[in-house]
Design a protein around this motif. Structure first.
Motif, PDB file in Angstrom:
ATOM      1  N   PHE A 121       0.822  -1.216   0.000  1.00  0.00           N
ATOM      2  CA  PHE A 121       0.000   0.000   0.000  1.00  0.00           C
ATOM      3  C   PHE A 121       0.853   1.263   0.000  1.00  0.00           C
ATOM      4  O   PHE A 121       0.692   2.136  -0.866  1.00  0.00           O
ATOM      5  N   TYR A 122       1.771   1.379   0.942  1.00  0.00           N
ATOM      6  CA  TYR A 122       2.583   2.593   1.020  1.00  0.00           C
ATOM      7  C   TYR A 122       3.553   2.694  -0.161  1.00  0.00           C
ATOM      8  O   TYR A 122       3.897   3.799  -0.591  1.00  0.00           O
ATOM      9  N   GLY A 123       3.966   1.553  -0.677  1.00  0.00           N
ATOM     10  CA  GLY A 123       4.788   1.594  -1.874  1.00  0.00           C
ATOM     11  C   GLY A 123       4.037   2.189  -3.047  1.00  0.00           C
ATOM     12  O   GLY A 123       4.588   2.964  -3.836  1.00  0.00           O
ATOM     13  N   SER A 124       2.748   1.862  -3.150  1.00  0.00           N
ATOM     14  CA  SER A 124       1.921   2.380  -4.231  1.00  0.00           C
ATOM     15  C   SER A 124       1.571   3.849  -4.028  1.00  0.00           C
ATOM     16  O   SER A 124       1.646   4.654  -4.961  1.00  0.00           O
ATOM     17  N   VAL A 125       1.207   4.213  -2.807  1.00  0.00           N
ATOM     18  CA  VAL A 125       0.711   5.561  -2.528  1.00  0.00           C
ATOM     19  C   VAL A 125       1.827   6.592  -2.391  1.00  0.00           C
ATOM     20  O   VAL A 125       1.719   7.718  -2.897  1.00  0.00           O
ATOM     21  N   LEU A 126       2.923   6.207  -1.722  1.00  0.00           N
ATOM     22  CA  LEU A 126       3.983   7.163  -1.405  1.00  0.00           C
ATOM     23  C   LEU A 126       5.326   6.808  -2.042  1.00  0.00           C
ATOM     24  O   LEU A 126       6.333   7.472  -1.771  1.00  0.00           O
ATOM     25  N   SER A 127       5.326   5.780  -2.889  1.00  0.00           N
ATOM     26  CA  SER A 127       6.544   5.369  -3.614  1.00  0.00           C
ATOM     27  C   SER A 127       7.693   5.031  -2.675  1.00  0.00           C
ATOM     28  O   SER A 127       8.845   5.398  -2.919  1.00  0.00           O
ATOM     29  N   TRP A 128       7.368   4.294  -1.608  1.00  0.00           N
ATOM     30  CA  TRP A 128       8.417   3.902  -0.680  1.00  0.00           C
ATOM     31  C   TRP A 128       9.227   2.731  -1.193  1.00  0.00           C
ATOM     32  O   TRP A 128       8.720   1.845  -1.881  1.00  0.00           O
ATOM     33  N   GLU A 129      10.491   2.708  -0.797  1.00  0.00           N
ATOM     34  CA  GLU A 129      11.327   1.530  -0.924  1.00  0.00           C
ATOM     35  C   GLU A 129      11.371   0.856   0.442  1.00  0.00           C
ATOM     36  O   GLU A 129      11.274   1.530   1.474  1.00  0.00           O
ATOM     37  N   THR A 130      11.506  -0.449   0.466  1.00  0.00           N
ATOM     38  CA  THR A 130      11.577  -1.173   1.732  1.00  0.00           C
ATOM     39  C   THR A 130      12.734  -2.160   1.711  1.00  0.00           C
ATOM     40  O   THR A 130      13.197  -2.582   0.653  1.00  0.00           O
ATOM     41  N   ARG A 131      13.167  -2.497   2.906  1.00  0.00           N
ATOM     42  CA  ARG A 131      14.236  -3.498   3.047  1.00  0.00           C
ATOM     43  C   ARG A 131      13.954  -4.336   4.275  1.00  0.00           C
ATOM     44  O   ARG A 131      13.624  -3.798   5.341  1.00  0.00           O
ATOM     45  N   ASP A 132      14.048  -5.657   4.131  1.00  0.00           N
ATOM     46  CA  ASP A 132      13.787  -6.558   5.251  1.00  0.00           C
ATOM     47  C   ASP A 132      14.999  -6.661   6.163  1.00  0.00           C
ATOM     48  O   ASP A 132      16.140  -6.753   5.690  1.00  0.00           O
ATOM     49  N   MET A 133      14.733  -6.675   7.459  1.00  0.00           N
ATOM     50  CA  MET A 133      15.762  -6.904   8.467  1.00  0.00           C
ATOM     51  C   MET A 133      15.330  -8.089   9.331  1.00  0.00           C
ATOM     52  O   MET A 133      14.455  -7.941  10.193  1.00  0.00           O
ATOM     53  N   PRO A 134      15.882  -9.294   9.108  1.00  0.00           N
ATOM     54  CA  PRO A 134      15.534 -10.446   9.945  1.00  0.00           C
ATOM     55  C   PRO A 134      15.881 -10.168  11.408  1.00  0.00           C
ATOM     56  O   PRO A 134      16.927  -9.605  11.730  1.00  0.00           O
ATOM     57  N   MET A 135      14.957 -10.550  12.302  1.00  0.00           N
ATOM     58  CA  MET A 135      15.146 -10.289  13.729  1.00  0.00           C
ATOM     59  C   MET A 135      15.284 -11.569  14.535  1.00  0.00           C
ATOM     60  O   MET A 135      15.329 -11.521  15.763  1.00  0.00           O
ATOM     61  N   GLY A 136      15.358 -12.709  13.868  1.00  0.00           N
ATOM     62  CA  GLY A 136      15.427 -13.967  14.593  1.00  0.00           C
ATOM     63  C   GLY A 136      14.039 -14.478  14.933  1.00  0.00           C
ATOM     64  O   GLY A 136      13.057 -13.721  14.958  1.00  0.00           O
ATOM     65  N   GLU A 137      13.942 -15.779  15.215  1.00  0.00           N
ATOM     66  CA  GLU A 137      12.679 -16.427  15.579  1.00  0.00           C
ATOM     67  C   GLU A 137      11.603 -16.195  14.520  1.00  0.00           C
ATOM     68  O   GLU A 137      10.407 -16.109  14.829  1.00  0.00           O
ATOM     69  N   GLY A 138      12.025 -16.053  13.270  1.00  0.00           N
ATOM     70  CA  GLY A 138      11.093 -15.896  12.169  1.00  0.00           C
ATOM     71  C   GLY A 138      10.512 -14.514  12.006  1.00  0.00           C
ATOM     72  O   GLY A 138       9.675 -14.294  11.123  1.00  0.00           O
TER      73      GLY A 138
END
Length: 262
Positions: free
Chosen positions: A154-171
């Motif tokens: 949603f925010y990628g579509s509306v506000l053209s955000w880029e995102t990046r995943d940060m694994p935190m452990g325990e899934g």
């Protein structure tokens, strides 16, 4: 950490809706040393929160029937009308349509597909907050959500955000977000999937700000003395700093952080 409030799609304003402006100002002034400057009689009680002569946000009365005290985050837009259309097309709702705020700019309020409220600001005379990352000012924002994948799209579509995943452990995965094209320099916040236990307990999606402080434990303790409730006691976030989550005396969620320094 925030590095720019002038990039389209980036955080550039925040305000607090509260049932008691004087008491809320007293609380945050006692905690962060903020000062209140009224926006004038025509503003209906709304006013600016300032520190060291610079504006870091604002506070105003609750205007919707049944509304709860909360911080609202605003993202910069060059066209509030176009953003409102994009919100509806992406499955969000318009809480209030684009409107003029004197000569300061134009604002509009929305709700994302999972129920989290946010707003946008199209600058006029008022560009945005004047202080970030310093003690007593916002340095990060975070969305607790019932559906991280849905809001990332949603925010990628509306506000053209880029995102990046940060694994935190325990899934667990923490998603870092910010305006497209800026890379790490313009990342301004995170998206966190609420655990199933929280969903079962009725937790809902909401945005909240992080305020930078020199001593996380001392600030959390002081907040309790002033009437706040601690949701998450001071804890280490590896590579990030030390954080605590709080509710102000009227139930508005916010966090404090003592950022790790390189």
């Amino acid at each position: 950490m925030l590095t720019s409030t002038q990039v389209p799609g980036g955080l550039n304003w925040l305000d607090l809706g509260t049932p008691d402006i004087d008491a809320a100002v007293a609380f945050y002034s006692g905690l962060f040393g903020w000062e209140f400057q009224s926006a004038g009689p025509e503003a209906g009680g709304y006013g600016f929160l300032r520190k060291g002569g610079r504006t870091l946000g604002a506070v105003g009365p609750l205007t919707d029937e049944g509304a709860s005290s909360a911080w609202t985050v605003y993202f910069r837009t060059v066209d509030a009308d176009a953003t409102a259309k994009a919100v509806e097309q992406a499955g969000g709702t318009v809480r209030f349509p684009p409107m003029e705020v004197f000569t300061a700019g134009r604002m509009a309020g929305f709700t994302d597909p999972t129920g989290a409220e946010f707003a946008v600001w199209e600058p006029g005379d008022t560009d945005g907050v004047e202080i970030v990352n310093e003690p007593g000012s916002v340095s990060w924002i975070e969305l607790y959500t019932t559906d991280a994948a849905a809001v990332e799209a949603f925010y990628g579509s509306v506000l053209s955000w880029e995102t990046r995943d940060m694994p935190m452990g325990e899934g667990l995965v923490y998603v870092i977000a910010g305006p497209a094209g800026g890379g790490e320099r313009t990342m301004h916040g995170g998206i966190m999937q609420l655990p199933q236990a929280n969903l079962d307990a009725g937790s809902t999606s909401e945005w909240h700000p992080y305020f930078e402080v020199e001593d996380c434990e001392a600030t959390a303790a002081r907040a309790q003395e002033l009437g706040a409730a601690v949701i998450i006691p001071a804890m280490d976030a590896p590579g990030v700093g030390r954080i605590a989550m709080l509710l102000d005396p009227f139930g508005a969620a916010f966090a404090v952080i003592t950022s790790a320094r390189a």
